[in-house]
Design an enzyme around this catalytic site. Structure first.
Site, PDB file in Angstrom:
ATOM      1  CB  VAL A  20       0.545  -5.943   2.401  1.00  0.00           C
ATOM      2  CG1 VAL A  20       0.143  -6.819   3.555  1.00  0.00           C
ATOM      3  CG2 VAL A  20       1.194  -6.772   1.300  1.00  0.00           C
ATOM      4  CG  ASP A  45      -2.674  -9.733  -3.161  1.00  0.00           C
ATOM      5  OD1 ASP A  45      -2.804 -10.543  -4.087  1.00  0.00           O
ATOM      6  OD2 ASP A  45      -2.413  -8.517  -3.346  1.00  0.00           O
ATOM      7  CE1 TYR A  50       0.651  -3.690  -4.797  1.00  0.00           C
ATOM      8  CE2 TYR A  50       0.224  -5.469  -3.261  1.00  0.00           C
ATOM      9  CZ  TYR A  50      -0.162  -4.718  -4.343  1.00  0.00           C
ATOM     10  OH  TYR A  50      -1.358  -4.988  -4.963  1.00  0.00           O
ATOM     11  CE  LYS A  75      -1.374  -8.437  -6.896  1.00  0.00           C
ATOM     12  NZ  LYS A  75      -0.912  -8.185  -5.522  1.00  0.00           N
ATOM     13  CG  HIS A 108       0.985  -5.611 -10.495  1.00  0.00           C
ATOM     14  ND1 HIS A 108       1.709  -5.347  -9.366  1.00  0.00           N
ATOM     15  CD2 HIS A 108      -0.256  -5.132 -10.229  1.00  0.00           C
ATOM     16  CE1 HIS A 108       0.956  -4.738  -8.464  1.00  0.00           C
ATOM     17  NE2 HIS A 108      -0.252  -4.592  -8.979  1.00  0.00           N
TER      18      HIS A 108
END
Length: 284
Positions: A20, A45, A50, A75, A108
């Protein structure tokens, strides 16, 4: 044909996940995750950066699918690296997701105080808040150094890998340390004309599959977990239809010729890119 892989800590992970990235609109993110779950995906995920963890958690809860049947990855962003900051950020991810645990939590990027952050991930893993811990964007040398340094080995290294950036050196080191590779951007973010590429298209015709299917199956045949992304319902459904064929040696030989040996998407060796990552703040 296998649809899951057992990680080095015994946890089972679906081989095809739904990514996403670049879906920051919460309503749209929740909608597409819901569509993915209906289409059969059981691996979602996301990441703190994000900005859609809330939407992922909402879709998981509303799906009606038992929580233990859905594998959720998130993450930790660079801003929150370091032991104390990471502890707080892990809880923030849990709160935003609205889940009792996260199946896989990754560092990340390979920059900043990632060793301090890893200590916090190890602690959360031991406490059961996270079922598996891993890293992302670590090259072969950094992966080897990391595995030689930490107490708990990473279960996963999520990296860019696709037919045009094949990373056989990294795959070999990952296998040596029993770390699973995951492919973000398995479609090369649409570069190289991947969806109509003549080599991939010709191979796909042998199996009544698309070039996209071939790109995914190629990684799966190497043992690499794939995370295709789309907000188009037909493509979301199509991308998971990769468990009814496999490539042969001739196919793999042709795809091997496509390797550019470098990324056209990001360059983690570029100091300006590293500065950009450090400058990207996701909270005050």
């Amino acid at each position: 044909m296998e649809t899951k892989r057992i990680l080095n800590n015994g946890v089972s992970i679906p081989l095809v996940g739904f990514g996403v990235f670049q879906v920051p609109d919460l309503a749209q993110a929740e909608e597409v995750v819901g569509l993915a779950l209906k289409a059969g995906y059981r691996h979602i995920d996301t990441a703190a950066v994000y900005m859609n963890e809330e939407a992922v958690g909402a879709a998981v809860r509303k799906s009606g699918i038992p929580r233990q049947d859905i594998f959720v990855t998130s993450k930790l962003w660079v801003q929150d690296f370091g032991y104390e900051k990471a502890k707080k950020a892990i809880q923030t991810s849990l709160d935003k997701l609205g889940l009792d645990y996260i199946d896989l939590y990754l560092l990340h990027q390979p920059f900043g105080d990632y060793i301090g952050a890893w200590r916090a991930l190890e602690e959360a893993y031991r406490d059961g808040k996270i079922k598996s811990i891993g890293i992302s964007n670590f090259d072969a040398a950094r992966l080897a150094d990391f595995c030689q340094t930490v107490d708990i080995q990473p279960a996963v290294n999520q990296v860019e890998t696709h037919p045009f950036f094949q990373r056989e050196d990294l795959l070999a080191i990952a296998e040596e340390y029993h770390v699973a590779l995951e492919a973000w951007g398995p479609f090369a973010e649409g570069r190289f004309g991947i969806f109509t590429h003549p080599v991939l298209t010709k191979i796909g015709e042998k199996y009544s599959k698309t070039a996209a299917h071939v790109a995914l199956r190629w990684n799966l045949d190497r043992g690499v977990i794939v995370l295709p992304k789309s907000v188009t319902p037909s493509r979301i459904e199509a991308n998971i239809a990769v468990f009814d064929f496999t490539l042969d040696d001739d196919d793999r030989a042709e795809i091997a010729k496509l390797d550019q040996g470098h990324s056209d998407i990001v360059n983690h060796a570029d100091p300006d890119f590293v500065k950009l990552l450090h400058g990207l703040k996701i909270h005050d």
